[in-house]
Design an enzyme around this catalytic site. Structure first.
Site, short mmCIF file in Angstrom:
data_model
loop_
_atom_site.label_atom_id
_atom_site.label_comp_id
_atom_site.label_asym_id
_atom_site.label_seq_id
_atom_site.Cartn_x
_atom_site.Cartn_y
_atom_site.Cartn_z
N HIS A 1 0.82 -1.21 0.00
CA HIS A 1 0.00 0.00 0.00
C HIS A 1 0.86 1.26 0.00
CE1 HIS A 1 0.91 0.95 4.20
NE2 HIS A 1 0.76 -0.34 4.46
N ARG B 1 -6.10 0.90 4.10
CA ARG B 1 -4.98 1.47 3.33
C ARG B 1 -4.61 0.59 2.14
NH1 ARG B 1 -3.26 -0.43 8.27
NH2 ARG B 1 -1.35 -1.69 8.42
N GLU C 1 -1.50 -6.85 7.59
CA GLU C 1 -0.16 -6.59 8.09
C GLU C 1 0.11 -7.45 9.33
OE1 GLU C 1 2.80 -6.13 7.94
OE2 GLU C 1 3.17 -3.98 7.74
#
Length: 210
Positions: A14, A65, A92
């Site tokens: 991202h 994101r 993540e």
């Protein structure tokens, strides 16, 4: 679906997030993109369009994101509305108790050496969080069972995700050790294009940077 000789996998981290800019541990927290992050995502889309890539399906995490980065890329490539699968397997790495903390404040609290171990070791997790090895333990099965079959069927597949979930994938694709992958930096908004052989090994790898 594209021809079976295609077998293309595109990985994109991202664009810069608000917390990247503020030097905060982000993990599963959900800040948006900065203006620079939006520009990085748009530039990634332009590079992918210039490379003539047309996607069959997209995968991303459940974090905004990564989703916004993907949306901006698809808009630039003229593929708004592409079938997109969102899954937390691509999230993540979970930084646990470090999430939301400034990295300098974390060093002041736990010591520079300890924070470095949490950030850069392969298998030592921060308190309440995941190591890179733990992240790989959810990313790899998802890739093998859900993403890879679409690529091997001749598809052109894009994955918009995060620094550590993509590191785990790159580790497997490139045949790297845990020590090797933790030292690899992954730039925001820079597409990595893999072409796979029929047996799932990597035929070629190209980084579409500026």
């Amino acid at each position: 679906m594209s021809s079976t000789s295609n077998r293309t996998l595109v990985l994109v981290r991202h664009g810069q997030s608000e917390w990247n800019l503020k030097n905060l541990f982000t993990g599963w927290r959900d800040p948006g993109l900065t203006e620079q992050g939006v520009a990085e995502a748009n530039a990634a889309g332009d590079r992918l369009k210039a490379a003539g890539l047309h996607f069959d399906i997209a995968f991303t995490s459940v974090l905004s994101r990564a989703q916004r980065t993907l949306d901006l890329i698809l808009d630039r490539t003229g593929q708004t509305g592409l079938e997109t699968i969102r899954d937390q397997a691509l999230n993540e790495r979970d930084y646990g108790d470090l999430s939301g903390l400034n990295k300098d404040d974390a060093r002041a609290k736990w010591g520079e050496e300890q924070v470095h171990v949490w950030r850069r070791s392969y298998d030592v997790p921060p308190p309440g969080g995941e190591s890179l090895k733990d992240t790989g333990a959810r990313v790899w099965p998802y890739y093998i069972h859900t993403i890879q079959p679409r690529v091997l069927a001749g598809g052109t597949v894009i994955v918009a995700a995060h620094g550590n979930s993509l590191r785990a994938l790159i580790m497997a694709l490139d045949g790297l050790t845990g020590e090797e992958i933790v030292s690899r930096e992954l730039a925001t908004g820079v597409p990595i294009v893999y072409r796979l052989n029929a047996d799932s090994t990597v035929a070629s790898k190209d980084v579409l940077d500026a």
